[in-house]
Design a protein around this motif. Structure first.
Motif, PDB file in Angstrom:
ATOM      1  N   TYR A   1       1.403  -2.555  21.821  1.00 56.32           N
ATOM      2  CA  TYR A   1       1.397  -3.851  21.147  1.00 56.32           C
ATOM      3  C   TYR A   1      -0.014  -4.235  20.710  1.00 56.32           C
ATOM      4  N   SER A   2      -0.981  -4.089  21.605  1.00 55.42           N
ATOM      5  CA  SER A   2      -2.353  -4.449  21.231  1.00 55.42           C
ATOM      6  C   SER A   2      -2.898  -3.496  20.176  1.00 55.42           C
ATOM      7  N   LEU A   3      -2.518  -2.230  20.246  1.00 57.16           N
ATOM      8  CA  LEU A   3      -2.931  -1.276  19.216  1.00 57.16           C
ATOM      9  C   LEU A   3      -2.312  -1.651  17.872  1.00 57.16           C
ATOM     10  N   ALA A   4      -1.037  -2.033  17.899  1.00 58.11           N
ATOM     11  CA  ALA A   4      -0.345  -2.433  16.677  1.00 58.11           C
ATOM     12  C   ALA A   4      -0.980  -3.688  16.072  1.00 58.11           C
ATOM     13  N   MET A   5      -1.413  -4.602  16.914  1.00 58.60           N
ATOM     14  CA  MET A   5      -2.092  -5.812  16.414  1.00 58.60           C
ATOM     15  C   MET A   5      -3.331  -5.428  15.621  1.00 58.60           C
ATOM     16  N   ASP A   6      -4.142  -4.531  16.174  1.00 62.69           N
ATOM     17  CA  ASP A   6      -5.357  -4.087  15.486  1.00 62.69           C
ATOM     18  C   ASP A   6      -5.029  -3.381  14.177  1.00 62.69           C
ATOM     19  N   LEU A   7      -4.019  -2.495  14.209  1.00 64.56           N
ATOM     20  CA  LEU A   7      -3.636  -1.777  12.993  1.00 64.56           C
ATOM     21  C   LEU A   7      -3.139  -2.733  11.916  1.00 64.56           C
ATOM     22  N   MET A   8      -2.299  -3.683  12.318  1.00 66.00           N
ATOM     23  CA  MET A   8      -1.745  -4.621  11.335  1.00 66.00           C
ATOM     24  C   MET A   8      -2.849  -5.507  10.753  1.00 66.00           C
ATOM     25  N   GLU A   9      -3.812  -5.903  11.575  1.00 65.35           N
ATOM     26  CA  GLU A   9      -4.944  -6.678  11.049  1.00 65.35           C
ATOM     27  C   GLU A   9      -5.666  -5.901   9.960  1.00 65.35           C
ATOM     28  N   SER A  10      -5.882  -4.615  10.194  1.00 67.01           N
ATOM     29  CA  SER A  10      -6.551  -3.765   9.209  1.00 67.01           C
ATOM     30  C   SER A  10      -5.734  -3.653   7.930  1.00 67.01           C
ATOM     31  N   VAL A  11      -4.432  -3.458   8.080  1.00 67.90           N
ATOM     32  CA  VAL A  11      -3.544  -3.329   6.921  1.00 67.90           C
ATOM     33  C   VAL A  11      -3.550  -4.610   6.100  1.00 67.90           C
ATOM     34  N   LEU A  12      -3.381  -5.747   6.759  1.00 66.47           N
ATOM     35  CA  LEU A  12      -3.323  -7.020   6.042  1.00 66.47           C
ATOM     36  C   LEU A  12      -4.660  -7.372   5.404  1.00 66.47           C
ATOM     37  N   ALA A  13      -5.762  -7.018   6.056  1.00 60.00           N
ATOM     38  CA  ALA A  13      -7.088  -7.260   5.474  1.00 60.00           C
ATOM     39  C   ALA A  13      -7.279  -6.414   4.216  1.00 60.00           C
ATOM     40  N   ALA A  14      -6.892  -5.142   4.289  1.00 58.81           N
ATOM     41  CA  ALA A  14      -7.015  -4.265   3.117  1.00 58.81           C
ATOM     42  C   ALA A  14      -6.121  -4.757   1.987  1.00 58.81           C
ATOM     43  N   ALA A  15      -4.931  -5.206   2.330  1.00 58.79           N
ATOM     44  CA  ALA A  15      -4.013  -5.724   1.313  1.00 58.79           C
ATOM     45  C   ALA A  15      -4.589  -6.980   0.660  1.00 58.79           C
ATOM     46  N   ALA A  16      -5.167  -7.860   1.452  1.00 60.79           N
ATOM     47  CA  ALA A  16      -5.760  -9.087   0.914  1.00 60.79           C
ATOM     48  C   ALA A  16      -6.952  -8.769   0.014  1.00 60.79           C
ATOM     49  N   GLU A  17      -7.779  -7.812   0.423  1.00 58.87           N
ATOM     50  CA  GLU A  17      -8.935  -7.412  -0.385  1.00 58.87           C
ATOM     51  C   GLU A  17      -8.516  -6.880  -1.747  1.00 58.87           C
ATOM     52  N   ASN A  18      -7.310  -6.333  -1.818  1.00 62.85           N
ATOM     53  CA  ASN A  18      -6.809  -5.756  -3.067  1.00 62.85           C
ATOM     54  C   ASN A  18      -5.773  -6.647  -3.756  1.00 62.85           C
ATOM     55  N   ASN A  19      -5.732  -7.919  -3.332  1.00 61.84           N
ATOM     56  CA  ASN A  19      -4.826  -8.908  -3.939  1.00 61.84           C
ATOM     57  C   ASN A  19      -3.377  -8.449  -3.974  1.00 61.84           C
TER      58      ASN A  19
ATOM     59  N   SER B   1       7.549  -5.841  14.385  1.00 59.42           N
ATOM     60  CA  SER B   1       7.624  -7.167  14.986  1.00 59.42           C
ATOM     61  C   SER B   1       6.444  -8.040  14.541  1.00 59.42           C
ATOM     62  N   ILE B   2       5.256  -7.477  14.581  1.00 59.92           N
ATOM     63  CA  ILE B   2       4.051  -8.210  14.186  1.00 59.92           C
ATOM     64  C   ILE B   2       4.059  -8.506  12.689  1.00 59.92           C
ATOM     65  N   GLY B   3       4.653  -7.613  11.905  1.00 62.75           N
ATOM     66  CA  GLY B   3       4.680  -7.773  10.461  1.00 62.75           C
ATOM     67  C   GLY B   3       5.653  -8.811   9.946  1.00 62.75           C
ATOM     68  N   GLU B   4       6.559  -9.285  10.814  1.00 61.82           N
ATOM     69  CA  GLU B   4       7.537 -10.285  10.378  1.00 61.82           C
ATOM     70  C   GLU B   4       6.830 -11.526   9.861  1.00 61.82           C
ATOM     71  N   GLY B   5       7.273 -11.992   8.707  1.00 57.33           N
ATOM     72  CA  GLY B   5       6.696 -13.191   8.118  1.00 57.33           C
ATOM     73  C   GLY B   5       5.415 -12.935   7.336  1.00 57.33           C
ATOM     74  N   THR B   6       5.029 -11.663   7.188  1.00 64.69           N
ATOM     75  CA  THR B   6       3.835 -11.306   6.420  1.00 64.69           C
ATOM     76  C   THR B   6       4.260 -10.485   5.201  1.00 64.69           C
ATOM     77  N   ILE B   7       3.291 -10.118   4.382  1.00 64.78           N
ATOM     78  CA  ILE B   7       3.607  -9.286   3.217  1.00 64.78           C
ATOM     79  C   ILE B   7       3.968  -7.857   3.619  1.00 64.78           C
TER      80      ILE B   7
END
Length: 122
Positions: free
Chosen positions: A4-22, A50-56
């Motif tokens: 779960y904590s590993l997934a949190m870190d991975l999802m943060e990276s994914v969402l940050a990269a997605a935001a940087e690329n609009n 589970s962590i991705g629910e409600g996100t892009i």
């Protein structure tokens, strides 16, 4: 379950990269998992979803690729360790790693990674 904590870190990276690329949606996430990283891809995928629910990334698909272990020895050997029995648990496996040339203990330099390899976004 440390996935779960590993997934949190991975999802943060994914969402940050997605935001940087609009990006408006994350379609696919490809993850590389070291074979000796102590990570269960099935559990990791469950946590990511589970962590991705409600996100892009809510409807993202996932793929996982294993990274084979690599070792390095003081004698100069660099490469894959000798195959061992699949019945060994992880600790026994790591302790049993020796150089195939000289038989001495080795340093593990690969196969413990956990990285987002790529993401497909729109």
């Amino acid at each position: 379950m440390h996935e779960y904590s590993l997934a949190m870190d991975l999802m943060e990276s994914v969402l940050a990269a997605a935001a940087e690329n609009n990006a408006s949606v994350v379609n696919h996430i490809s993850v590389k998992v070291g074979k000796i990283a102590h990570v269960n891809p099935t559990q990791l995928e469950f946590c990511l979803k589970s962590i991705g629910e409600g996100t892009i990334a809510e409807n993202a698909e996932y793929s996982f690729e294993y990274i084979e272990p690599e070792i390095q020895c003081a004698c100069g050997y660099f490469g894959k360790p000798n195959e061992t029995e699949d019945s060994l648990d992880m600790l026994e496996y790591l302790v049993s790693l020796v150089c195939p040339l000289c038989g001495k203990n080795v340093e593990v330099i690969g196969g413990t990674e956990l990285v987002v390899d790529s993401i497909d976004i729109d």
